[in-house]
Structures are given as C-alpha cells and as structure tokens.
Design a protein around this motif. Structure first.
Motif: not given
Length: 200
Positions: A17-30, A47-52, A57-58
């Motif tokens: 309902d509040s999802f706003d991450k639909g435009d993230l790129s496929l490669p991991p940003a960091r 523990y590693a300070g990650l956002a979507e 993460v494997v």
C-alpha cells in the motif's frame, strides 16, 4: 489458511500500500554482496546498514561457500557489477551442532535423524534428537551439509574457496567476519580478509 500465511499476506498488503521502490535499478546501488547464514537472528539490512536495492544478500545454512552460493556470487559480479564481497558467519550457529568428527560416517548424525523422521528434531543437552521415528529417508547420506567445527576457521575456509575458484575475478576483495548474536557486532576475521585480498 494457516495463521502464518495469513499474517504474511496481511503484512505484504500493508507494505504494498505504501510501496515506493518500483524504480530501483537491477544492479545493487552500493556494489557489494554479503554471503551469510539463513539464521533468523541475523538481519543484514540492519547490521550492514542496507536499504532495498543497496546490495545482494545470499543466504544458506551456515553462510557457506557452497557451489550454489558461488554460482550466485559469480552472477552478482559478472552480470550485475558487484565489486566487493563479505562472508559473514555468526556465533551460536546451528551448523555447529552437527559435529562431523563424532560420526562414524561424516554424515551419519544428520542422516540418521532424517532416516528416522522428516519432522523437526528437538535440540536436547546431548544434541538434536527425533521425538519419534515413524520413518524418513536415507537420502541425507548423499548431501554435503557443510557443518562447522570452528567458526573463524570456517570463515577462512569459505573465503579461500571463493578466492581460489576459477570463475571468481581475482580483483574482487573478499572480507571475512563473524557476527556476534549477543552484541550485534561484526568481528573481522583478519586471516580470512587477508586470504581474500585482491590480486594487485
């Protein structure tokens, strides 16, 4: 419908309902990847300070460098551009309860549990035991379980296995850590990080 299934679906509906991450790129940003354990007490995002969208993460039992984990690492770099990798094991890991050295056959302990029953085993003072043995499957004798005797040594072993793999780019630095489930702190395993140094 089970309560767990219902709870997951309700949580997802609220998230969507509040999802706003639909435009993230496929490669991991960091540009990095974490190989870690599936243990529910570990939250790599925290523990590693990650956002979507930040990192790959494997996860598997023990956070081990199994063939399938290495498959994911290779894809992560070759196709999606990760440039640094972290191997993060943790204290009090369930994979340490399976003591291979105490078995006549390296897989006998867990294999015997599975042969006796496919139900969840009980953790007792003397290790895992089946509550009853209605019959299971002998297939557990043919699986490599990647048990752990010493956590630091297992991190070193996994980093070395990844570093030596012919499909792993030698320029990728690989770092080794143990996460402390009592404190939330990452403790670097210096020998692992040294083994994972990139080729110059």
């Amino acid at each position: 419908m089970s309560k767990i299934k219902s709870d997951v679906e309700k949580a997802n509906a609220a998230y969507a309902d509040s999802f706003d991450k639909g435009d993230l790129s496929l490669p991991p940003a960091r540009g990095f990847l974490i190989l870690t354990c599936m243990d529910a007490r570990l939250d790599p995002a925290k523990y590693a300070g990650l956002a979507e969208g930040d990192a790959h993460v494997v996860r598997n039992a023990g956070g081990r460098a199994s063939d399938d984990a290495i498959r994911s690492l290779v894809i992560s770099h070759k196709l999606l551009g990760t440039r640094e990798w972290f191997v993060i094991h943790h204290t009090d890991c369930g994979m340490q309860f399976f003591n291979d050295t105490a078995m006549a056959d390296l897989l006998a302990g867990l294999a015997d549990l599975l042969a006796g029953s496919l139900e969840t085993a009980d953790l007792t003072e003397s290790g895992f035991q089946n509550a009853s043995e209605p019959g299971g499957s002998p297939e557990g004798r043919y699986v490599k379980w990647h048990t752990i005797r010493d956590q630091d040594e297992a991190v070193v072993e996994d980093v070395m296995r990844i570093r030596a793999h012919p499909l792993v780019n030698p320029a990728i630095p690989i770092y080794g850590y143990v996460y402390d489930v009592k404190t939330g702190r990452l403790q670097e395993v210096a020998r692992a990080t040294e083994a994972g140094r990139p080729a110059s």
